[in-house]
Design an enzyme around this catalytic site. Sequence first.
Site, PDB file in Angstrom:
ATOM      1  NE  ARG A 103      10.894   1.814 -25.412  1.00  0.00           N
ATOM      2  CZ  ARG A 103      11.398   2.436 -26.483  1.00  0.00           C
ATOM      3  NH1 ARG A 103      11.202   3.726 -26.657  1.00  0.00           N
ATOM      4  NH2 ARG A 103      12.088   1.770 -27.363  1.00  0.00           N
ATOM      5  CG  HIS A 130      16.569  -1.105 -27.339  1.00  0.00           C
ATOM      6  ND1 HIS A 130      15.359  -1.755 -27.480  1.00  0.00           N
ATOM      7  CD2 HIS A 130      16.441   0.075 -27.998  1.00  0.00           C
ATOM      8  CE1 HIS A 130      14.550  -0.990 -28.203  1.00  0.00           C
ATOM      9  NE2 HIS A 130      15.173   0.120 -28.523  1.00  0.00           N
ATOM     10  CD  GLN A 133      17.239  -0.184 -32.671  1.00  0.00           C
ATOM     11  OE1 GLN A 133      16.174   0.381 -32.443  1.00  0.00           O
ATOM     12  NE2 GLN A 133      17.742  -0.277 -33.901  1.00  0.00           N
ATOM     13  CG  ASP A 220      21.952   5.275 -27.892  1.00  0.00           C
ATOM     14  OD1 ASP A 220      21.048   5.948 -28.436  1.00  0.00           O
ATOM     15  OD2 ASP A 220      21.776   4.614 -26.846  1.00  0.00           O
ATOM     16  CB  CYS A 260      18.987   2.587 -31.884  1.00  0.00           C
ATOM     17  SG  CYS A 260      19.347   3.858 -30.659  1.00  0.00           S
ATOM     18  NE  ARG A 288      13.270  -2.158 -32.860  1.00  0.00           N
ATOM     19  CZ  ARG A 288      12.940  -1.265 -31.926  1.00  0.00           C
ATOM     20  NH1 ARG A 288      13.384  -0.021 -32.008  1.00  0.00           N
ATOM     21  NH2 ARG A 288      12.190  -1.613 -30.888  1.00  0.00           N
TER      22      ARG A 288
END
Length: 301
Positions: A103, A130, A133, A220, A260, A288
């Site tokens: 990440r 991502h 996700q 988001d 998310c 996830r």
Amino acid sequence: MKHLLKLLDLSKDEIIEILNLADQLKYELKHNISHRHHLEGKTLGMIFQKASTRTRVSFEVGMEQLGGYPLFLSANDLQIGRGEPIQDTARTLGRYLNGIMLRTYEQKEVEDLAKYSGIPVINGLTDFAHPCQVLADLMTIRELKGQFEGLKMCFIGDGFNMANSLTVGGLKVGMSVSLACPEGYHPAKEVLEFAKAYDCFELTASPQKAAEKADVVMTDVWWSMGDEGETEKRVKAFKGYQVNDELMSHAATDALVLHCLPAHREEEITEKIFEAHADEIFEEAENRLHAQKAVMVKLMS
Ligand code: CP
Ligand code: NVA
């Protein structure tokens, strides 16, 4: 498929295969059917240059459930935190580990890690993408809606990592995708270039237009990790880009709302809408675990 760096690299069939395996692993977990044989004796290194709750815990628990060993590596404690080049870190870790999840900020870092380590690399979030996700998001949409064909997904807000990956993932599996992003916060050029081949893609400044008859409403945060210095400017730019009762009145009556997480209540989503759709949002968070286990099995077993 050697790595999971971005959804642009995957075919529709590869995405569907991951989702099918994720459904199977979810079923096995719920029915106490052990799947520890998949990654027995394998080690996944997990490097975090940004904070995480879901990604860290779901990879760590998922690896353990698959019989492997998850090794948490905080970037602050590694020599990359003191300037050791990613190529050298990659060539070293490639000799100890069976896979690496990273990440970080720049997409180039995950691409370089893949190029130099010689082992599977998974993007656990960059500024560009991502993918883990969005695989979980697609899994959730299929689980709750039964199919992708004929569905319209909309995304309201910042054209950043989530918008980029949702656009690519959504279009690849056969959904219509409408994005509402303010001027100056559009998705990456590479993503718009990909999307322009699809008649069912739309980028607008109007959240209401994007949400019109949408079956899935996504959003988001207005400021992502790394944008902390811009909060004031962004609060102004994103005014009106909120998932609230008015916006939902434009969507299909049975529309899902996904996020998310982490969510900033009363910024990109109201408390009321968040809580009304909390079952969907936390199913998405749970997924996830299943989606990433499927990715690890595909790449590392
Ligand atoms: N959605 C997501 O990636 O959550 P974390 O930042 O908590 O890992
Ligand atoms: N866009 C957000 C997503 C967090 C999971 C960020 O990058 O901070």
